[in-house]
Design a protein around this motif. Sequence first.
Motif, PDB file in Angstrom:
ATOM      1  N   LEU A 225     -45.469  -2.530   3.167  1.00  0.00           N
ATOM      2  CA  LEU A 225     -44.741  -1.260   3.117  1.00  0.00           C
ATOM      3  C   LEU A 225     -45.571  -0.090   3.644  1.00  0.00           C
ATOM      4  CD1 LEU A 225     -42.083   0.078   2.401  1.00  0.00           C
ATOM      5  CD2 LEU A 225     -42.953   0.437   0.076  1.00  0.00           C
ATOM      6  N   GLU A 226     -46.848  -0.063   3.341  1.00  0.00           N
ATOM      7  CA  GLU A 226     -47.692   1.041   3.826  1.00  0.00           C
ATOM      8  C   GLU A 226     -47.723   1.062   5.353  1.00  0.00           C
ATOM      9  OE1 GLU A 226     -52.297   2.746   3.458  1.00  0.00           O
ATOM     10  OE2 GLU A 226     -51.617   1.066   2.202  1.00  0.00           O
ATOM     11  N   LEU A 227     -47.894  -0.113   5.957  1.00  0.00           N
ATOM     12  CA  LEU A 227     -47.877  -0.199   7.417  1.00  0.00           C
ATOM     13  C   LEU A 227     -46.511   0.203   7.958  1.00  0.00           C
ATOM     14  CD1 LEU A 227     -48.826  -1.107  10.238  1.00  0.00           C
ATOM     15  CD2 LEU A 227     -48.189  -3.454   9.584  1.00  0.00           C
ATOM     16  N   ASP A 228     -45.460  -0.276   7.330  1.00  0.00           N
ATOM     17  CA  ASP A 228     -44.114   0.038   7.801  1.00  0.00           C
ATOM     18  C   ASP A 228     -43.873   1.540   7.840  1.00  0.00           C
ATOM     19  OD1 ASP A 228     -43.675  -2.685   7.957  1.00  0.00           O
ATOM     20  OD2 ASP A 228     -42.475  -2.806   6.128  1.00  0.00           O
ATOM     21  N   LEU A 229     -44.251   2.232   6.779  1.00  0.00           N
ATOM     22  CA  LEU A 229     -44.014   3.673   6.722  1.00  0.00           C
ATOM     23  C   LEU A 229     -44.905   4.429   7.698  1.00  0.00           C
ATOM     24  CD1 LEU A 229     -43.559   4.212   2.877  1.00  0.00           C
ATOM     25  CD2 LEU A 229     -41.802   4.047   4.648  1.00  0.00           C
ATOM     26  N   ALA A 230     -46.028   3.835   8.062  1.00  0.00           N
ATOM     27  CA  ALA A 230     -46.931   4.498   9.003  1.00  0.00           C
ATOM     28  C   ALA A 230     -46.395   4.483  10.422  1.00  0.00           C
ATOM     29  CB  ALA A 230     -48.302   3.829   8.961  1.00  0.00           C
ATOM     30  N   LYS A 253     -42.094   9.479  -0.334  1.00  0.00           N
ATOM     31  CA  LYS A 253     -42.248   9.227   1.101  1.00  0.00           C
ATOM     32  C   LYS A 253     -40.948   8.707   1.710  1.00  0.00           C
ATOM     33  CE  LYS A 253     -47.212   8.183   1.208  1.00  0.00           C
ATOM     34  NZ  LYS A 253     -48.233   7.156   1.535  1.00  0.00           N
ATOM     35  N   LEU A 254     -40.296   7.797   0.993  1.00  0.00           N
ATOM     36  CA  LEU A 254     -39.048   7.234   1.505  1.00  0.00           C
ATOM     37  C   LEU A 254     -37.984   8.307   1.642  1.00  0.00           C
ATOM     38  CD1 LEU A 254     -39.027   3.969  -0.622  1.00  0.00           C
ATOM     39  CD2 LEU A 254     -39.284   4.071   1.850  1.00  0.00           C
ATOM     40  N   MET A 255     -37.899   9.183   0.642  1.00  0.00           N
ATOM     41  CA  MET A 255     -36.884  10.229   0.670  1.00  0.00           C
ATOM     42  C   MET A 255     -37.182  11.263   1.751  1.00  0.00           C
ATOM     43  SD  MET A 255     -35.532  12.616  -2.467  1.00  0.00           S
ATOM     44  CE  MET A 255     -34.911  11.173  -3.324  1.00  0.00           C
ATOM     45  N   THR A 256     -38.456  11.671   1.853  1.00  0.00           N
ATOM     46  CA  THR A 256     -38.832  12.671   2.847  1.00  0.00           C
ATOM     47  C   THR A 256     -38.513  12.205   4.256  1.00  0.00           C
ATOM     48  OG1 THR A 256     -40.591  13.510   1.420  1.00  0.00           O
ATOM     49  CG2 THR A 256     -40.752  14.015   3.779  1.00  0.00           C
ATOM     50  N   ALA A 257     -38.730  10.907   4.499  1.00  0.00           N
ATOM     51  CA  ALA A 257     -38.495  10.356   5.832  1.00  0.00           C
ATOM     52  C   ALA A 257     -37.079   9.817   6.011  1.00  0.00           C
ATOM     53  CB  ALA A 257     -39.501   9.237   6.118  1.00  0.00           C
ATOM     54  N   ASN A 258     -36.236   9.954   4.976  1.00  0.00           N
ATOM     55  CA  ASN A 258     -34.856   9.466   5.046  1.00  0.00           C
ATOM     56  C   ASN A 258     -34.792   8.002   5.487  1.00  0.00           C
ATOM     57  OD1 ASN A 258     -32.797  11.668   4.452  1.00  0.00           O
ATOM     58  ND2 ASN A 258     -34.185  12.731   5.863  1.00  0.00           N
ATOM     59  N   VAL A 259     -35.665   7.196   4.894  1.00  0.00           N
ATOM     60  CA  VAL A 259     -35.736   5.774   5.234  1.00  0.00           C
ATOM     61  C   VAL A 259     -34.612   5.009   4.536  1.00  0.00           C
ATOM     62  CG1 VAL A 259     -37.107   3.661   4.955  1.00  0.00           C
ATOM     63  CG2 VAL A 259     -38.204   5.805   5.658  1.00  0.00           C
ATOM     64  N   THR A 260     -33.993   4.109   5.264  1.00  0.00           N
ATOM     65  CA  THR A 260     -33.038   3.174   4.670  1.00  0.00           C
ATOM     66  C   THR A 260     -33.753   1.848   4.428  1.00  0.00           C
ATOM     67  OG1 THR A 260     -31.136   4.153   5.781  1.00  0.00           O
ATOM     68  CG2 THR A 260     -30.898   1.889   5.020  1.00  0.00           C
ATOM     69  N   LEU A 261     -33.719   1.388   3.180  1.00  0.00           N
ATOM     70  CA  LEU A 261     -34.321   0.113   2.809  1.00  0.00           C
ATOM     71  C   LEU A 261     -33.194  -0.847   2.464  1.00  0.00           C
ATOM     72  CD1 LEU A 261     -36.951  -1.441   2.270  1.00  0.00           C
ATOM     73  CD2 LEU A 261     -36.930  -0.528  -0.064  1.00  0.00           C
TER      74      LEU A 261
END
Length: 325
Positions: A225-230, A253-261
């Motif tokens: 996950l750390e690599l993915d978000l980077a 971090k997920l919310m700030t970047a509007n990531v869909t998991l």
Amino acid sequence: MRAAVYRSTGPAAEVLEVVELELPEPGPGEVRVRIVTSGINPTDWKRRAGLTGRTPDGFQVPHHDGAGVVDAVGSGVDGLVVGQRVWLYLAAFGNRYGTAAEYAVVPAVRAVPLPDGASDELGACLGVPALTAAHCLGGNPGALQGRTVLVAGGAGAVGHYAIELAKHAGATVVATVSSDEKRALAEDAGADLVVRYPDQDVSRQIRDVVQHVDRIVEVAPATNLELDLAVLRDGGTIATYAAEGDLVLPSGKLMTANVTLAFVLLYGVSSDQLADAVRWTSDALAVGALSALPVIPYALERVADAQDRVEQAAVGKVVLSVAAR
């Protein structure tokens, strides 16, 4: 017909046996397929071992995937005829006749035409891995044109088809692997960049080549996950198809970047989404965009050894060669 069956769950050598079964007849909306090859996935041994909480109703012929020839057609079936080559998916889902047998009766929708140029080994490799990959990629090849996809575990079965399907859709593909042997497999599948997990600064290696990643097909979310978000762009998607213990989410971090998991399990995918994945896979297969994994063949009589080989995380695809008498 000869068929591998298990009547209770447990270790492969203790519960799997090859027996004679009465030849099943297709009902309405079903076809009977003479099996040539039967592909084995992790979900097959896990179900046999009892890890899914399901027990057989009388007996179960295992294995979801395979390839063969339509042998009989039930009423109400359109688009399939006797003598037609097909590849199968989810054959044993809600059905006692999986592909580890000389014949299988399956819902007609789970039998897909296999082009003349595609081998039976390739047909046995598709099914669960290719459809999982297509769904993780969003199910719509048009949406990937010009995008960048990261495939974690690019030498695995799902990873292999995620690379090939994404390339077929016009995406740039980055793959991560754990060894030089697996690097070669991911490169053979068409990945534009392959990075080894053990190397230093993996995220930098990726960002040096691509500005960002739009979608990630993930096999180990807790580890990666750390690599993915980077490397993932804001608004990007991480689609994971494997569970590896507890996943702790950095919600900020997920919310700030509007990531869909997205969590993907093929059994729960809607019929429309499954049809999209089948269509994408079939279209890519028709133009020669898909290839077989390195095949590890076993005879039907060695089904227990074959399932154990899959449980031991064999590199490649373990396939039963089934020849009707």
